[in-house]
Design a protein around this motif. Structure first.
Motif, PDB file in Angstrom:
ATOM      1  N   ARG A 148     -60.480  -7.741   7.322  1.00 62.26           N
ATOM      2  CA  ARG A 148     -61.082  -6.501   6.824  1.00 62.26           C
ATOM      3  C   ARG A 148     -62.599  -6.522   7.039  1.00 62.26           C
ATOM      4  N   ARG A 149     -63.207  -5.330   7.066  1.00 65.00           N
ATOM      5  CA  ARG A 149     -64.663  -5.241   7.288  1.00 65.00           C
ATOM      6  C   ARG A 149     -65.470  -5.661   6.068  1.00 65.00           C
ATOM      7  N   ALA A 150     -64.938  -5.389   4.897  1.00 63.63           N
ATOM      8  CA  ALA A 150     -65.673  -5.680   3.662  1.00 63.63           C
ATOM      9  C   ALA A 150     -65.380  -7.103   3.178  1.00 63.63           C
ATOM     10  N   ALA A 151     -66.255  -7.644   2.366  1.00 65.92           N
ATOM     11  CA  ALA A 151     -66.017  -8.934   1.714  1.00 65.92           C
ATOM     12  C   ALA A 151     -64.810  -8.810   0.793  1.00 65.92           C
ATOM     13  N   GLN A 152     -64.016  -9.877   0.728  1.00 66.40           N
ATOM     14  CA  GLN A 152     -62.809  -9.878  -0.093  1.00 66.40           C
ATOM     15  C   GLN A 152     -62.726 -11.204  -0.852  1.00 66.40           C
ATOM     16  N   SER A 153     -61.938 -11.198  -1.913  1.00 68.67           N
ATOM     17  CA  SER A 153     -61.605 -12.438  -2.608  1.00 68.67           C
ATOM     18  C   SER A 153     -60.168 -12.777  -2.250  1.00 68.67           C
ATOM     19  N   ARG A 154     -59.959 -13.894  -1.566  1.00 63.87           N
ATOM     20  CA  ARG A 154     -58.632 -14.255  -1.050  1.00 63.87           C
ATOM     21  C   ARG A 154     -58.067 -15.452  -1.802  1.00 63.87           C
ATOM     22  N   ARG A 155     -56.753 -15.460  -1.940  1.00 66.72           N
ATOM     23  CA  ARG A 155     -56.065 -16.546  -2.649  1.00 66.72           C
ATOM     24  C   ARG A 155     -55.141 -17.284  -1.681  1.00 66.72           C
ATOM     25  N   VAL A 156     -55.293 -18.606  -1.631  1.00 68.99           N
ATOM     26  CA  VAL A 156     -54.448 -19.461  -0.794  1.00 68.99           C
ATOM     27  C   VAL A 156     -53.629 -20.360  -1.714  1.00 68.99           C
ATOM     28  N   ALA A 157     -52.299 -20.253  -1.633  1.00 63.07           N
ATOM     29  CA  ALA A 157     -51.420 -21.137  -2.403  1.00 63.07           C
ATOM     30  C   ALA A 157     -51.289 -22.453  -1.648  1.00 63.07           C
ATOM     31  N   ALA A 158     -51.592 -23.565  -2.317  1.00 56.96           N
ATOM     32  CA  ALA A 158     -51.534 -24.887  -1.691  1.00 56.96           C
ATOM     33  C   ALA A 158     -50.471 -25.726  -2.381  1.00 56.96           C
ATOM     34  N   HIS A 159     -49.720 -26.466  -1.586  1.00 58.71           N
ATOM     35  CA  HIS A 159     -48.643 -27.333  -2.095  1.00 58.71           C
ATOM     36  C   HIS A 159     -48.778 -28.688  -1.414  1.00 58.71           C
TER      37      HIS A 159
END
Lengths: 139, 139, 139
Positions: A124-135
């Protein structure tokens, strides 16, 4: 054999790659698991995970330039434009790159090659808050 | 439940696919693990892992022809040209294909379909020595 | 720690996405495993697995329209045409999307984001019967 899970939060700054290798490495070390399997899954359909060259920043800029040409924003073939010209192009980029990665862990670190880093790829063009699920599973 | 790890060395001969299915199968059998999960991770950013048709060699030649047209070497949009015209194009091809694969294992073999083989996909023009980190967990 | 395996059968209806999220979820619940790692592997080279937006059906139609333009059937560069004009294009689409996915499992469900669904992506023109090998490890 035991397992650990964590959600990693990643702030992005518009289209491009944000490295998360160090954060992943610190988390693995905190679990006490030294040999095993790491899995990362990005919980979004307009951002990806990629393993890319970590030395020359030009690589990330060139990759983004290539993807912007291959999957341009505002392509007139799209009907899904609810969130703007970079909405559907982000979903296509997501399908062409990776949503999940699995990496063996040795000596409490992902078995990455010398020039490999783990990146969140924001579409996306705008800044985002992303979540990565780690296992992590191992011993 | 137990796990095993191995590094598989693969010699490539320039752009194109090199099958590693048999070597992976032999390693799984050597571990004594019969049911579980296999993960492969290529430790490079200018080569990939792909699962492709293993019957007609034309499939591999056609795939390479398509990729050479989609991601041409020496594309003038690239700044990262340190290692030559096939440097940055290799990184892009790597992002568009797979760096990691995870395959269930049944009866001491990957649960591949009849026509599926596991391949290292070399993106550089010259022959290379590639390393694939393999992880197996199961029982 | 324990593991379960299943083969999921998916009927497709020509080019496009078929959601399998609910079937995957029901299977996970039936195993009694609540925390762990889910792996899916499609046992074909002319269909893929993708995680895509599950809200607006236009997203799936737009993705298919983009892929049909990027990887057209009947491309004259292909030699492998044994099964018709959509044969080799299907293999290329398979290489550009995903054959395997790995997703952490929490509270007996894949850790998908709000807008994520798991799909089989059919690349052939005719309806097909597809097999997805599923593996779950956890406790």
């Amino acid at each position: 054999m035991r397992q650990q899970m964590k959600e990693i939060l990643v702030g992005t700054r518009g289209k491009g790659l944000v490295e998360i290798t160090d954060e992943v490495l610190r988390w693995i070390r905190s679990t006490g698991i030294r040999e095993g399997l790491l899995t990362l899954h990005i919980r979004h359909t307009s951002a990806s995970l990629v393993i890319q060259e970590n030395a020359d920043p030009d690589v990330r800029a060139d990759l983004e330039r290539f993807m912007s040409r291959l999957v341009p924003d505002g392509d007139p073939i799209y009907d899904h434009t609810a969130e703007g010209p970079d909405d559907m192009s982000s979903h296509v980029r997501s399908a062409l790159t990776a949503t999940t990665l699995s990496i063996p862990v040795r000596d409490a670190a992902p078995a990455l090659g010398t020039w490999q880093g783990i990146y969140v790829y924001e579409h996306r063009r705008a800044a985002q808050s992303r979540r990565v699920a780690a296992h992590l599973i191992g011993e």
